[in-house]
Design a protein around this motif. Structure first.
Motif, PDB file in Angstrom:
ATOM      1  N   ASP A 128       0.821  -1.344  -0.026  1.00  0.00           N
ATOM      2  CA  ASP A 128       0.002  -0.153  -0.019  1.00  0.00           C
ATOM      3  C   ASP A 128       0.929   1.146  -0.017  1.00  0.00           C
ATOM      4  N   VAL A 135      -0.636  -6.426   0.692  1.00  0.00           N
ATOM      5  CA  VAL A 135      -1.936  -6.797   0.437  1.00  0.00           C
ATOM      6  C   VAL A 135      -2.137  -8.321   1.377  1.00  0.00           C
ATOM      7  N   TYR A 265      -6.336  -1.009  -5.157  1.00  0.00           N
ATOM      8  CA  TYR A 265      -6.510   0.012  -4.669  1.00  0.00           C
ATOM      9  C   TYR A 265      -5.157   0.345  -3.741  1.00  0.00           C
ATOM     10  N   ALA A 266      -4.327  -0.503  -3.376  1.00  0.00           N
ATOM     11  CA  ALA A 266      -3.085  -0.433  -2.791  1.00  0.00           C
ATOM     12  C   ALA A 266      -2.274   0.529  -3.213  1.00  0.00           C
ATOM     13  N   ARG A 267      -2.303   0.446  -4.623  1.00  0.00           N
ATOM     14  CA  ARG A 267      -1.540   1.267  -5.747  1.00  0.00           C
ATOM     15  C   ARG A 267      -2.148   2.630  -6.191  1.00  0.00           C
ATOM     16  N   ARG A 268      -3.486   2.774  -5.466  1.00  0.00           N
ATOM     17  CA  ARG A 268      -4.446   3.610  -5.987  1.00  0.00           C
ATOM     18  C   ARG A 268      -4.686   3.871  -7.452  1.00  0.00           C
ATOM     19  N   LYS A 276     -12.012   0.585  -1.852  1.00  0.00           N
ATOM     20  CA  LYS A 276     -11.422   0.723  -0.394  1.00  0.00           C
ATOM     21  C   LYS A 276     -12.321  -0.239   0.393  1.00  0.00           C
ATOM     22  N   SER A 279     -11.606  -3.716  -0.372  1.00  0.00           N
ATOM     23  CA  SER A 279     -10.199  -4.135   0.329  1.00  0.00           C
ATOM     24  C   SER A 279     -10.432  -4.467   1.872  1.00  0.00           C
TER      25      SER A 279
END
Length: 308
Positions: A128, A135, A265-268, A276, A279
């Motif tokens: 993240d 993750v 999501y961790a990498r946006r 989010k 996740s």
């Protein structure tokens, strides 16, 4: 327009718009309802990524599997036609339509297990960008993989959509029939069980249902799992013996896909507004899936023993 997302993709098998274009073009000459495609652009200098242009289908895209806001009669017929349409796809002689090299004609589930295991491992180590936390692995993955090594269905080979479900279909504006199938990025030559199991995702396992609507008798017009199996028999393949195994793999694949949302999501890079939340809930979801899979494993063993 269909295009690949921007940024670096974790899985090379995802978002293959070139393959989508190819199969849609081939299926235009069959009785499988698909939108007409016009042009494929593989030059990333045009909009930054590959894309293609296809026909707009003026119909209904229904995001809820129980198909609300229609009569019970239409609801039943829409589900029946979803299966009738799937049978049409599985009856296509893919070699005749130039798709003989679209995928390997045997070993589909072995390749799927290998692919999703590799994807899951790659996604697990994504860190993240805000918290620095990885993750993480899919819970119970080793036990899931051990089950998939036993009792695999016999090899069959058809075109498969890869994500066949109600919200990837376009229904006629007023009539209870399918006028198009969308989202072909996972299409290949493979085992027809995979598509049928995917479509059966909303149905209860051992009386346990994610949604009230799919408890038998709770929502007028919805078919039972047994009705769907009976309708699909027109394909020439009775899925009864293999369905519990196939549904287990469908659930496993869903866990890996949910882990993928968490990785994006961790990498946006996730495009979904709910990324989010997905996740945050992925571990709880995986635990629920594992309990469901244990029911399915018992069903699969019972079905296997009944056919000995």
């Amino acid at each position: 327009m269909r295009k690949k997302p921007s940024g670096t993709l974790l899985a090379k098998t995802a978002h293959q718009v070139e393959r989508e274009f190819r199969i849609l073009r081939a299926l235009e000459d069959t009785d499988v309802p698909v939108p007409k495609v016009y042009i494929l652009c593989e030059d990333p200098d045009v909009i930054g990524t590959a894309f293609y242009i296809m026909e707009f289908l003026d119909g209904r895209i229904i995001t809820e599997n129980h198909i609300p806001h229609v009569t019970p009669e239409h609801r039943l017929e829409m589900w029946r036609d979803a299966i009738r349409t799937l049978v049409k796809l599985h009856h296509v002689d893919y070699r005749h339509y130039g798709l003989g090299d679209f995928g390997k004609s045997s070993g589909f589930y072995d390749r799927q297990i290998k692919t999703f295991t590799k994807i899951a491992k790659a996604q697990a180590i994504v860190v993240d960008v805000a918290t620095g936390e990885p993750v993480g692995d899919v819970p119970h993955m080793s036990a899931m993989l051990a089950f998939f090594k036993t009792g695999q269905p016999r090899d069959l080979s058809t075109l498969v959509h890869g994500d066949y479900k109600i919200d990837n279909l376009v229904f006629h504006k007023t009539e209870p029939r399918v006028i198009g199938i969308l989202d072909w990025e996972l299409a290949t030559v493979g085992h027809p069980l995979s598509d049928f199991a995917n479509l059966m995702g909303p149905f209860p396992v051992n009386g346990i249902s994610k949604t009230f609507e799919f408890i038998p008798g709770a929502y007028p017009g919805l078919p039972t799992l047994e009705q769907c199996i009976e309708w699909y028999k027109s394909s020439g393949y009775n899925v009864s013996r293999d369905l519990a195994w196939g549904r287990s793999f469908y659930l496993f694949r869903g866990c890996v896909n949910m882990q993928g949302i968490a990785a994006r999501y961790a990498r946006r890079q996730a495009s979904s507004a709910n990324a989010k939340e997905f996740s945050a809930n992925r571990m709880k979801h995986a635990e629920e899936v594992w309990r469901t899979m244990q029911h399915l494993q018992r069903q699969h063993q019972n079905a296997t023993n009944a056919n000995l």
